[in-house]
Write a protein that holds these residues in place. Structure first.
Motif, PDB file in Angstrom:
ATOM      1  N   LEU A 152       1.008  -1.163   0.111  1.00  0.00           N
ATOM      2  CA  LEU A 152      -0.225  -0.191  -0.223  1.00  0.00           C
ATOM      3  C   LEU A 152       0.903   1.014   0.005  1.00  0.00           C
ATOM      4  CD1 LEU A 152      -2.628  -0.856   3.053  1.00  0.00           C
ATOM      5  CD2 LEU A 152      -2.932  -1.084  -0.081  1.00  0.00           C
ATOM      6  N   SER A 153       0.338   2.116  -0.165  1.00  0.00           N
ATOM      7  CA  SER A 153       1.166   3.306  -0.413  1.00  0.00           C
ATOM      8  C   SER A 153       0.225   4.943   0.457  1.00  0.00           C
ATOM      9  CB  SER A 153       1.027   4.191  -1.745  1.00  0.00           C
ATOM     10  OG  SER A 153       2.301   3.084  -2.943  1.00  0.00           O
ATOM     11  N   LEU A 154       0.509   5.876   0.772  1.00  0.00           N
ATOM     12  CA  LEU A 154       0.063   6.621   1.310  1.00  0.00           C
ATOM     13  C   LEU A 154       0.390   8.114   0.899  1.00  0.00           C
ATOM     14  CD1 LEU A 154      -1.985   7.400   3.676  1.00  0.00           C
ATOM     15  CD2 LEU A 154      -0.225   8.022   5.312  1.00  0.00           C
ATOM     16  N   ALA A 155      -1.311   8.550   0.363  1.00  0.00           N
ATOM     17  CA  ALA A 155      -0.896   9.977  -0.508  1.00  0.00           C
ATOM     18  C   ALA A 155      -2.001  11.046   0.697  1.00  0.00           C
ATOM     19  CB  ALA A 155      -0.837  10.427  -1.730  1.00  0.00           C
ATOM     20  N   ALA A 160       0.292  15.419  -5.542  1.00  0.00           N
ATOM     21  CA  ALA A 160       0.958  14.711  -7.224  1.00  0.00           C
ATOM     22  C   ALA A 160       1.835  13.451  -6.362  1.00  0.00           C
ATOM     23  CB  ALA A 160       2.073  16.334  -8.042  1.00  0.00           C
ATOM     24  N   ALA A 161       2.553  13.633  -5.912  1.00  0.00           N
ATOM     25  CA  ALA A 161       3.295  12.618  -5.549  1.00  0.00           C
ATOM     26  C   ALA A 161       3.437  11.888  -3.866  1.00  0.00           C
ATOM     27  CB  ALA A 161       5.413  12.444  -5.269  1.00  0.00           C
ATOM     28  N   PRO A 162       2.918  10.304  -3.820  1.00  0.00           N
ATOM     29  CA  PRO A 162       2.736   9.737  -2.551  1.00  0.00           C
ATOM     30  C   PRO A 162       3.410   9.763  -1.293  1.00  0.00           C
ATOM     31  CG  PRO A 162       3.538   8.311  -4.216  1.00  0.00           C
ATOM     32  CD  PRO A 162       3.272   9.620  -4.648  1.00  0.00           C
ATOM     33  N   LEU A 163       3.214  10.278   0.240  1.00  0.00           N
ATOM     34  CA  LEU A 163       4.157  10.003   0.848  1.00  0.00           C
ATOM     35  C   LEU A 163       5.495   8.892   1.342  1.00  0.00           C
ATOM     36  CD1 LEU A 163       1.513  11.578   3.610  1.00  0.00           C
ATOM     37  CD2 LEU A 163       3.869  12.922   2.461  1.00  0.00           C
ATOM     38  N   PHE A 186      -6.021  11.580   3.652  1.00  0.00           N
ATOM     39  CA  PHE A 186      -5.386  10.891   3.469  1.00  0.00           C
ATOM     40  C   PHE A 186      -5.787   9.463   2.320  1.00  0.00           C
ATOM     41  CE2 PHE A 186      -3.939  12.911   6.808  1.00  0.00           C
ATOM     42  CZ  PHE A 186      -2.572  13.467   6.266  1.00  0.00           C
ATOM     43  N   ASP A 187      -5.368   9.351   1.088  1.00  0.00           N
ATOM     44  CA  ASP A 187      -5.690   7.897   0.539  1.00  0.00           C
ATOM     45  C   ASP A 187      -4.547   6.894   0.515  1.00  0.00           C
ATOM     46  OD1 ASP A 187      -7.582   9.929  -0.522  1.00  0.00           O
ATOM     47  OD2 ASP A 187      -6.209  10.479  -2.180  1.00  0.00           O
ATOM     48  N   LEU A 188      -5.724   5.504   0.975  1.00  0.00           N
ATOM     49  CA  LEU A 188      -4.667   4.660   1.033  1.00  0.00           C
ATOM     50  C   LEU A 188      -4.764   4.109  -0.635  1.00  0.00           C
ATOM     51  CD1 LEU A 188      -5.501   2.512   3.941  1.00  0.00           C
ATOM     52  CD2 LEU A 188      -3.409   3.601   3.064  1.00  0.00           C
ATOM     53  N   VAL A 193      -4.346   3.419  -7.187  1.00  0.00           N
ATOM     54  CA  VAL A 193      -5.207   3.404  -7.565  1.00  0.00           C
ATOM     55  C   VAL A 193      -6.234   4.075  -5.672  1.00  0.00           C
ATOM     56  CG1 VAL A 193      -7.617   1.918  -8.115  1.00  0.00           C
ATOM     57  CG2 VAL A 193      -5.169   1.711  -9.625  1.00  0.00           C
ATOM     58  N   VAL A 194      -6.553   4.382  -5.395  1.00  0.00           N
ATOM     59  CA  VAL A 194      -7.177   4.566  -4.255  1.00  0.00           C
ATOM     60  C   VAL A 194      -8.329   3.971  -4.244  1.00  0.00           C
ATOM     61  CG1 VAL A 194      -8.790   6.277  -3.308  1.00  0.00           C
ATOM     62  CG2 VAL A 194      -7.246   7.386  -4.363  1.00  0.00           C
TER      63      VAL A 194
END
Length: 235
Positions: A152-155, A160-163, A186-188, A193-194
């Protein structure tokens, strides 16, 4: 976003541990010996189950109320060294999980209860809460604690770019700077893809926030254990 910081009543036995630590420190000062600096530990239930638990530090119960899914304690002072953590089902004596955990003097930690059944375990991370008084940023870190989620990514929503990117189950990050604001969400994400969004809330400069992925992807909307995210501030 809802910031969860819930510490119910601490059991009398656990208060005794803190009192002993303070007494030893005072005694050391009277004898001109170095004082004993406690470790600070926060306990979080991220185990996605409707079961309720009791949590013990050594033989002493941490809180009088149930250690439910989503509950987080404030920092509690522990004598530095190795202590035994125990989990039982609420009101029952049978141990479901036990672990000897080492906490160092002067450090702060977050200890999470994660996963379920035979895979249930404790995960401990060090909380490095060092920030100059002049810092104008909020601090955010991320843990993937969803047992069936992929990397998973967090943004920050709209950024424009994830944290943080591609964190597998049980992986965590260090704190990073985030612009404070009154309505920050914040989006996972999975592969850009969110998959879930943490509702907007206030981020304050100089404060340290932990966001963790929780629940099961296979659960439907409306289910308490569905996939999502939670956030708390260090205190």
């Amino acid at each position: 976003m809802e910031i969860s910081n819930k510490l119910k009543n601490i059991g009398k036995g656990f208060v005794a541990i803190v009192a002993i630590s303070v007494a030893l420190s005072a005694c050391s000062k009277r004898n001109d010996q170095p004082s004993i600096i406690a470790a600070g530990v926060s306990f979080i239930n991220a185990s996605p189950t409707v079961k309720e638990f009791d949590i013990y530090i050594g033989r002493d119960q941490l809180m009088a109320d149930a250690f439910k899914y989503g509950i987080k304690s404030v920092y509690v002072a522990l004598y530095p060294g190795t202590t035994t953590l125990r989990i039982t089902e609420r009101g029952k004596p049978t141990l479901l999980l036990t672990k000897d955990q080492t906490y160092q003097s002067g450090k702060r930690y977050s200890t999470f209860l994660i996963d379920t059944g035979a895979n249930r375990s404790f995960l401990t991370v060090v909380d490095k809460l060092d920030s100059p008084a002049t810092d104008t940023k909020a601090k955010v870190r991320f843990l993937n604690l969803s047992p069936d989620a992929p990397a998973l990514s967090l943004a920050v929503t709209g950024a424009a770019a994830p944290l943080f990117t591609n964190k597998l189950f049980k992986e965590s990050t260090s704190f990073t700077d985030v612009e404070p604001g009154d309505n920050v969400s914040f989006d996972l994400k999975e592969a850009d893809v969110v998959k879930a969004t943490l509702a907007a809330g206030k981020l304050e400069k100089g404060k340290f926030y932990t966001i963790y992925a929780k629940g099961y992807k296979g659960k439907s909307d409306g289910d308490l254990l569905k996939f999502g995210a939670n956030i708390f501030v260090a205190q």
